[in-house]
Design an enzyme around this catalytic site. Structure first.
Site, mmCIF file in Angstrom:
data_model
loop_
_atom_site.group_PDB
_atom_site.id
_atom_site.type_symbol
_atom_site.label_atom_id
_atom_site.label_comp_id
_atom_site.label_asym_id
_atom_site.label_seq_id
_atom_site.Cartn_x
_atom_site.Cartn_y
_atom_site.Cartn_z
ATOM 1 N N PRO A 101 0.614 -1.108 -0.083
ATOM 2 C CA PRO A 101 0.148 0.016 0.080
ATOM 3 C C PRO A 101 0.731 1.240 0.087
ATOM 4 C CG PRO A 101 -0.421 -1.418 1.854
ATOM 5 C CD PRO A 101 0.543 -2.113 1.382
ATOM 6 N N VAL A 102 0.616 2.284 -0.647
ATOM 7 C CA VAL A 102 1.287 3.551 -0.957
ATOM 8 C C VAL A 102 0.887 4.394 0.338
ATOM 9 C CG1 VAL A 102 1.369 5.479 -2.210
ATOM 10 C CG2 VAL A 102 0.944 3.398 -3.394
ATOM 11 N N LEU A 106 4.841 1.200 4.728
ATOM 12 C CA LEU A 106 5.540 -0.074 4.355
ATOM 13 C C LEU A 106 6.486 -0.248 3.288
ATOM 14 C CD1 LEU A 106 2.165 -2.468 4.534
ATOM 15 C CD2 LEU A 106 4.078 -2.398 6.184
ATOM 16 N N GLY A 107 7.088 1.172 3.056
ATOM 17 C CA GLY A 107 8.065 1.425 2.110
ATOM 18 C C GLY A 107 8.050 1.140 0.649
ATOM 19 N N ALA A 111 10.794 0.104 -2.253
ATOM 20 C CA ALA A 111 10.574 -1.264 -2.814
ATOM 21 C C ALA A 111 10.616 -1.043 -4.199
ATOM 22 C CB ALA A 111 9.323 -1.912 -2.328
ATOM 23 N N ASP A 152 14.643 2.734 5.067
ATOM 24 C CA ASP A 152 13.791 2.038 4.222
ATOM 25 C C ASP A 152 14.578 1.356 2.928
ATOM 26 O OD1 ASP A 152 11.661 3.049 5.661
ATOM 27 O OD2 ASP A 152 10.611 3.781 4.025
HETATM 28 O O1 PMV Z 1 8.481 5.515 4.813
HETATM 29 P P1 PMV Z 1 7.782 5.369 5.938
HETATM 30 O O2 PMV Z 1 6.588 6.144 6.262
HETATM 31 O O3 PMV Z 1 7.930 4.063 6.549
HETATM 32 O O4 PMV Z 1 8.684 6.323 7.342
HETATM 33 C C1 PMV Z 1 10.199 6.134 7.247
HETATM 34 C C2 PMV Z 1 10.489 6.173 8.705
HETATM 35 C C3 PMV Z 1 10.889 7.708 9.106
HETATM 36 O O5 PMV Z 1 11.714 7.705 10.302
HETATM 37 C C4 PMV Z 1 9.590 8.469 9.576
HETATM 38 C C5 PMV Z 1 11.570 8.807 8.247
HETATM 39 C C6 PMV Z 1 12.964 7.965 7.863
HETATM 40 O O6 PMV Z 1 13.526 8.282 6.590
HETATM 41 O O7 PMV Z 1 13.613 7.274 8.497
#
Ligand code: PMV
Length: 317
Positions: A101-102, A106-107, A111, A152
């Site tokens: 899901p965007v 969940l990255g 990905a 991520d």
């Molecule tokens: O991409 P997300 O929504 O899983 O967020 C990543 C985690 C954060 O710490 C909020 C941002 C980052 O770049 O680490």
């Protein structure tokens, strides 16, 4: 004409989101139930250099050259060509399918980047190493959300649980016992850039308070690393609860996330917290294998638009 395909999993952050942007440690795990898959096909009838992107899951279709300059694919493909010292691409079609899901934490963006770099570099006959792919995916992450920590693209490239500190080599985590996680989508779409930007503004306004909160999260991530390596994994539950309470203070939770977190605890989870950028998106709960279904059901009844039950394997043979 051979097709070149590659895939990459989703991810969840167990501990340390947001604080990781400020050089505190964080822990992330791959989520293999969802994935992005990219397939490249040569398009010999099209003019040299034309890259046609077809990505129905993210409502993107068209010639790369016509996409706005801010589109992350420009940075992704541009930095890859520069790194491989390739001047111009042959005409090709890049088809992208993703079950991640965007804007849910969940990255999905990372990905797609990792899978696209892998498929495209194989198509060009210059397969990237994981290290190269991870670095180039980080460049695209900057286009997605400005000041990413890099967690991520790293967990998604290596598809293993990691302990991550920005700017330092990551560590593959020891996991002493399999972990069962229930991931639930609050149904509220929340772009990471907005959440990260809001935290930055609040940190700039009051660095002392925010640095203190980030330090508390760092201590939690450190304790979690030790517990993860052992056999008493239930001990991670209270740490997740504590991490969620600090994320509330940081201002990145939401009424929907708080309700789901409380629901998971009431349904028997050992602990629960939001995961990722917050202000919407996903939450995660740690459960026993037996309780996972009942927690998942309770989360759906409480309004989760989707749940995923995933197991993180032990790394100890
Ligand atoms: O991409 P997300 O929504 O899983 O967020 C990543 C985690 C954060 O710490 C909020 C941002 C980052 O770049 O680490």
């Amino acid at each position: 004409m051979p097709a070149f395909a590659a895939a990459a999993p989703g991810k969840a952050i167990l501990f340390g989101e947001h604080a990781v942007v400020y050089w505190r440690p964080a822990i992330a795990v791959p989520v293999s139930q969802v994935q992005a898959k990219v397939t490249i096909l040569a398009d010999p009838m099209a003019p040299t250099g034309r890259v046609w992107i077809d990505a129905p899951d993210i409502a993107l279709q068209g010639d790369l050259a016509q996409l706005p300059a801010a589109n992350p694919f420009h940075r992704l493909i541009g930095s890859m060509l520069e790194s491989l010292k390739i001047q111009c691409l042959p005409a090709l079609k890049m088809s992208i399918h993703s079950t991640i899901p965007v804007a849910a934490g969940l990255g999905s963006g990372a990905a797609v980047s990792v899978a696209a770099l892998r498929a495209l570099s194989r198509f060009l006959g210059h397969p990237l190493t994981d290290e190269q792919g991870c670095r180039l995916a980080f460049e695209a992450e900057k286009a997605y959300h400005g000041t990413p920590s890099g967690i991520d693209n790293t967990v998604i490239t290596y598809a293993r649980p990691i302990y991550f500190v920005k700017g330092q080599p990551f560590e593959l985590l020891q996991v002493g016992r399999p972990l069962t996680l229930v991931i639930a989508d609050s149904g509220v779409s929340s772009p990471t850039a907005a959440a990260v930007g809001g935290v930055r503004a609040r940190w700039q306004a009051d660095p002392r308070t925010y640095d203190n909160l980030f330090d508390q999260i760092a201590a939690i991530a450190g304790s979690a690393r030790t517990i993860l390596a052992g056999s008493a994994i239930q001990g991670l539950g209270p740490l997740m609860d504590d991490n969620h309470a600090i994320l509330q203070e940081i201002g990145v939770s939401s009424p929907e996330l708080d309700r789901l977190v409380q629901t998971a605890r009431n349904a028997g989870a050992w602990g629960a917290k939001l995961s990722g950028g917050g202000q919407g998106g996903d939450m995660i709960a740690l459960t026993s294998p037996q309780a996972a279904e009942q927690v998942s059901l309770a989360l759906k009844q409480a309004g989760a638009t989707r749940t995923i039950i995933t197991t993180i394997a032990s790394t100890i043979a």
